[in-house]
Motif scaffolding. Structure first.
Motif, PDB file in Angstrom:
ATOM      1  N   ASN A  39       0.781  -1.410   0.026  1.00  0.00           N
ATOM      2  CA  ASN A  39       0.578  -0.044   0.409  1.00  0.00           C
ATOM      3  C   ASN A  39       0.756   1.403  -0.001  1.00  0.00           C
ATOM      4  O   ASN A  39       0.427   2.245  -0.814  1.00  0.00           O
ATOM      5  CB  ASN A  39      -1.268   0.221   1.392  1.00  0.00           C
ATOM      6  N   LYS A  40       1.905   0.941   0.585  1.00  0.00           N
ATOM      7  CA  LYS A  40       3.228   2.142   0.686  1.00  0.00           C
ATOM      8  C   LYS A  40       3.549   2.687  -0.473  1.00  0.00           C
ATOM      9  O   LYS A  40       3.491   3.568  -0.932  1.00  0.00           O
ATOM     10  CB  LYS A  40       3.881   1.765   1.764  1.00  0.00           C
ATOM     11  N   ARG A  41       3.882   2.164  -0.762  1.00  0.00           N
ATOM     12  CA  ARG A  41       4.516   1.552  -2.232  1.00  0.00           C
ATOM     13  C   ARG A  41       3.798   2.042  -3.621  1.00  0.00           C
ATOM     14  O   ARG A  41       3.553   3.532  -4.488  1.00  0.00           O
ATOM     15  CB  ARG A  41       5.456   0.019  -3.724  1.00  0.00           C
ATOM     16  N   LYS A  42       2.163   2.082  -3.445  1.00  0.00           N
ATOM     17  CA  LYS A  42       1.673   2.676  -3.948  1.00  0.00           C
ATOM     18  C   LYS A  42       1.046   3.709  -3.692  1.00  0.00           C
ATOM     19  O   LYS A  42       0.629   4.251  -5.518  1.00  0.00           O
ATOM     20  CB  LYS A  42       0.095   1.308  -4.427  1.00  0.00           C
ATOM     21  N   GLN A  43       0.760   4.162  -2.148  1.00  0.00           N
ATOM     22  CA  GLN A  43       0.520   5.924  -2.041  1.00  0.00           C
ATOM     23  C   GLN A  43       1.807   6.621  -3.345  1.00  0.00           C
ATOM     24  O   GLN A  43       1.582   7.712  -3.835  1.00  0.00           O
ATOM     25  CB  GLN A  43       0.343   5.881  -0.711  1.00  0.00           C
ATOM     26  N   VAL A  44       3.188   6.390  -2.896  1.00  0.00           N
ATOM     27  CA  VAL A  44       3.923   6.413  -3.600  1.00  0.00           C
ATOM     28  C   VAL A  44       4.335   6.982  -4.824  1.00  0.00           C
ATOM     29  O   VAL A  44       4.709   7.847  -5.369  1.00  0.00           O
ATOM     30  CB  VAL A  44       5.542   5.806  -2.741  1.00  0.00           C
ATOM     31  N   ASP A  45       3.751   5.668  -5.248  1.00  0.00           N
ATOM     32  CA  ASP A  45       3.527   5.583  -7.176  1.00  0.00           C
ATOM     33  C   ASP A  45       2.620   6.707  -7.803  1.00  0.00           C
ATOM     34  O   ASP A  45       2.305   6.729  -8.549  1.00  0.00           O
ATOM     35  CB  ASP A  45       3.700   4.390  -7.529  1.00  0.00           C
ATOM     36  N   PHE A  46       1.458   7.131  -6.927  1.00  0.00           N
ATOM     37  CA  PHE A  46       0.007   7.281  -7.326  1.00  0.00           C
ATOM     38  C   PHE A  46       0.251   8.403  -8.010  1.00  0.00           C
ATOM     39  O   PHE A  46       0.977   9.534  -6.937  1.00  0.00           O
ATOM     40  CB  PHE A  46      -0.822   7.615  -6.259  1.00  0.00           C
ATOM     41  N   GLY A  53      -9.100   6.595 -14.511  1.00  0.00           N
ATOM     42  CA  GLY A  53     -10.438   5.351 -15.719  1.00  0.00           C
ATOM     43  C   GLY A  53     -11.542   5.682 -14.356  1.00  0.00           C
ATOM     44  O   GLY A  53     -11.592   6.577 -13.000  1.00  0.00           O
ATOM     45  N   ASP A  54     -12.068   5.055 -14.533  1.00  0.00           N
ATOM     46  CA  ASP A  54     -13.682   4.823 -13.085  1.00  0.00           C
ATOM     47  C   ASP A  54     -13.710   3.671 -12.635  1.00  0.00           C
ATOM     48  O   ASP A  54     -14.252   4.205 -11.815  1.00  0.00           O
ATOM     49  CB  ASP A  54     -14.847   4.273 -14.314  1.00  0.00           C
ATOM     50  N   MET A  55     -12.607   3.168 -12.504  1.00  0.00           N
ATOM     51  CA  MET A  55     -12.302   2.474 -11.091  1.00  0.00           C
ATOM     52  C   MET A  55     -10.752   2.576 -10.950  1.00  0.00           C
ATOM     53  O   MET A  55     -10.000   2.105 -11.373  1.00  0.00           O
ATOM     54  CB  MET A  55     -12.623   0.820 -12.247  1.00  0.00           C
ATOM     55  N   VAL A  56     -10.464   3.038  -9.942  1.00  0.00           N
ATOM     56  CA  VAL A  56      -9.336   3.829  -9.506  1.00  0.00           C
ATOM     57  C   VAL A  56      -9.509   2.777  -7.857  1.00  0.00           C
ATOM     58  O   VAL A  56      -9.820   2.957  -6.798  1.00  0.00           O
ATOM     59  CB  VAL A  56      -9.141   5.041  -8.825  1.00  0.00           C
ATOM     60  N   GLN A  57      -8.392   2.207  -7.169  1.00  0.00           N
ATOM     61  CA  GLN A  57      -8.957   1.351  -6.222  1.00  0.00           C
ATOM     62  C   GLN A  57      -7.833   2.092  -4.672  1.00  0.00           C
ATOM     63  O   GLN A  57      -7.026   3.503  -5.212  1.00  0.00           O
ATOM     64  CB  GLN A  57      -7.232   0.614  -5.973  1.00  0.00           C
ATOM     65  N   VAL A  58      -8.183   2.311  -3.861  1.00  0.00           N
ATOM     66  CA  VAL A  58      -7.937   3.408  -2.590  1.00  0.00           C
ATOM     67  C   VAL A  58      -7.979   2.990  -1.557  1.00  0.00           C
ATOM     68  O   VAL A  58      -7.168   3.244  -1.003  1.00  0.00           O
ATOM     69  CB  VAL A  58      -9.817   4.393  -2.879  1.00  0.00           C
ATOM     70  N   ALA A  59      -8.295   1.418  -1.994  1.00  0.00           N
ATOM     71  CA  ALA A  59      -7.145   0.883  -0.205  1.00  0.00           C
ATOM     72  C   ALA A  59      -7.590  -0.630  -0.481  1.00  0.00           C
ATOM     73  O   ALA A  59      -7.805  -0.867  -1.358  1.00  0.00           O
ATOM     74  CB  ALA A  59      -8.381   1.474   0.387  1.00  0.00           C
ATOM     75  N   SER A  60      -6.748  -1.603   0.496  1.00  0.00           N
ATOM     76  CA  SER A  60      -6.367  -2.227   0.245  1.00  0.00           C
ATOM     77  C   SER A  60      -5.854  -2.712   1.906  1.00  0.00           C
ATOM     78  O   SER A  60      -5.503  -2.364   2.275  1.00  0.00           O
ATOM     79  CB  SER A  60      -5.113  -2.948  -0.548  1.00  0.00           C
ATOM     80  N   SER A  89      -6.034   8.171  10.854  1.00  0.00           N
ATOM     81  CA  SER A  89      -5.745   7.008  11.565  1.00  0.00           C
ATOM     82  C   SER A  89      -5.556   5.806  10.689  1.00  0.00           C
ATOM     83  O   SER A  89      -4.969   4.700  11.446  1.00  0.00           O
ATOM     84  CB  SER A  89      -6.646   6.444  12.949  1.00  0.00           C
ATOM     85  N   LEU A  90      -5.862   5.326   9.816  1.00  0.00           N
ATOM     86  CA  LEU A  90      -6.142   4.259   8.331  1.00  0.00           C
ATOM     87  C   LEU A  90      -5.412   4.335   7.362  1.00  0.00           C
ATOM     88  O   LEU A  90      -5.741   3.935   6.653  1.00  0.00           O
ATOM     89  CB  LEU A  90      -8.085   3.868   8.585  1.00  0.00           C
ATOM     90  N   GLN A  91      -4.594   5.529   7.679  1.00  0.00           N
ATOM     91  CA  GLN A  91      -3.893   5.737   6.065  1.00  0.00           C
ATOM     92  C   GLN A  91      -3.188   4.444   5.828  1.00  0.00           C
ATOM     93  O   GLN A  91      -2.289   4.653   4.601  1.00  0.00           O
ATOM     94  CB  GLN A  91      -2.882   7.097   6.674  1.00  0.00           C
ATOM     95  N   HIS A  92      -2.625   3.865   6.441  1.00  0.00           N
ATOM     96  CA  HIS A  92      -1.797   2.555   6.189  1.00  0.00           C
ATOM     97  C   HIS A  92      -2.650   1.983   5.635  1.00  0.00           C
ATOM     98  O   HIS A  92      -2.294   1.374   4.439  1.00  0.00           O
ATOM     99  CB  HIS A  92      -1.795   2.017   7.040  1.00  0.00           C
ATOM    100  N   ILE A  93      -4.180   1.843   4.785  1.00  0.00           N
ATOM    101  CA  ILE A  93      -4.703   1.030   4.414  1.00  0.00           C
ATOM    102  C   ILE A  93      -4.686   1.680   3.060  1.00  0.00           C
ATOM    103  O   ILE A  93      -5.720   0.824   1.847  1.00  0.00           O
ATOM    104  CB  ILE A  93      -5.703   0.381   5.214  1.00  0.00           C
ATOM    105  N   ARG A  94      -4.876   2.727   2.887  1.00  0.00           N
ATOM    106  CA  ARG A  94      -4.814   3.406   1.679  1.00  0.00           C
ATOM    107  C   ARG A  94      -3.963   3.882   0.422  1.00  0.00           C
ATOM    108  O   ARG A  94      -2.546   3.198   0.908  1.00  0.00           O
ATOM    109  CB  ARG A  94      -4.955   5.014   1.810  1.00  0.00           C
ATOM    110  N   THR A  95      -4.487   2.981  -0.622  1.00  0.00           N
ATOM    111  CA  THR A  95      -3.389   3.320  -1.816  1.00  0.00           C
ATOM    112  C   THR A  95      -2.486   4.495  -2.275  1.00  0.00           C
ATOM    113  O   THR A  95      -2.474   4.584  -3.734  1.00  0.00           O
ATOM    114  CB  THR A  95      -3.978   2.169  -3.193  1.00  0.00           C
ATOM    115  N   ASN A  96      -3.638   5.438  -2.415  1.00  0.00           N
ATOM    116  CA  ASN A  96      -3.433   6.493  -2.892  1.00  0.00           C
ATOM    117  C   ASN A  96      -4.281   8.299  -2.150  1.00  0.00           C
ATOM    118  O   ASN A  96      -4.963   7.895  -0.722  1.00  0.00           O
ATOM    119  CB  ASN A  96      -4.512   6.978  -3.654  1.00  0.00           C
ATOM    120  N   ASN A  97      -4.270   9.162  -2.481  1.00  0.00           N
ATOM    121  CA  ASN A  97      -4.382  10.773  -1.656  1.00  0.00           C
ATOM    122  C   ASN A  97      -6.327  11.263  -1.729  1.00  0.00           C
ATOM    123  O   ASN A  97      -6.511  11.953  -1.303  1.00  0.00           O
ATOM    124  CB  ASN A  97      -3.525  11.575  -1.132  1.00  0.00           C
TER     125      ASN A  97
END
Length: 100
Positions: A39-46, A53-60, A89-97
């Motif tokens: 998730n951290k890597r995806k946040q950095v790469d976002f 697109g229509d579907m964007v992953q926001v969390a895992s 407080s749950l930002q670690h489950i996010r894959t973007n902002n």
């Protein structure tokens, strides 16, 4: 005296049998480090400037958290689910902002 024996282990969890005197119980430990690192890597790469697109992953989220939210009815309540995903407080489950 407390004694702990490994009962089961796989890629996402460990189950221990714990003996404490006359009592015995199971403890499940979930392995979430790999998921949180991804998730951290995806946040950095976002990129906010890229086309979305229509579907964007926001969390895992870890399986245990999913089932806990399911039991609480959060997954059936769109507003409660969005509040959880947007909770800082749950930002670690996010894959973007992005906000949900």
């Amino acid at each position: 005296m407390t004694r702990k024996q490994l009962w089961e282990e796989n890629e996402d969890h460990r189950v221990w049998i714990v003996h404490e005197g006359d009592y015995m119980y199971f403890v499940t430990e979930y392995k979430v480090d790999a998921l949180l690192d991804a998730n951290k890597r995806k946040q950095v790469d976002f990129s906010n400037t890229s086309a979305l697109g229509d579907m964007v992953q926001v969390a895992s989220i870890p399986n245990a958290m999913y089932w806990d939210w399911h039991k609480q009815g959060i997954l059936d309540d769109e507003a409660a689910f969005a509040r959880k995903l947007n909770d800082s407080s749950l930002q670690h489950i996010r894959t973007n902002n992005l906000r949900v």
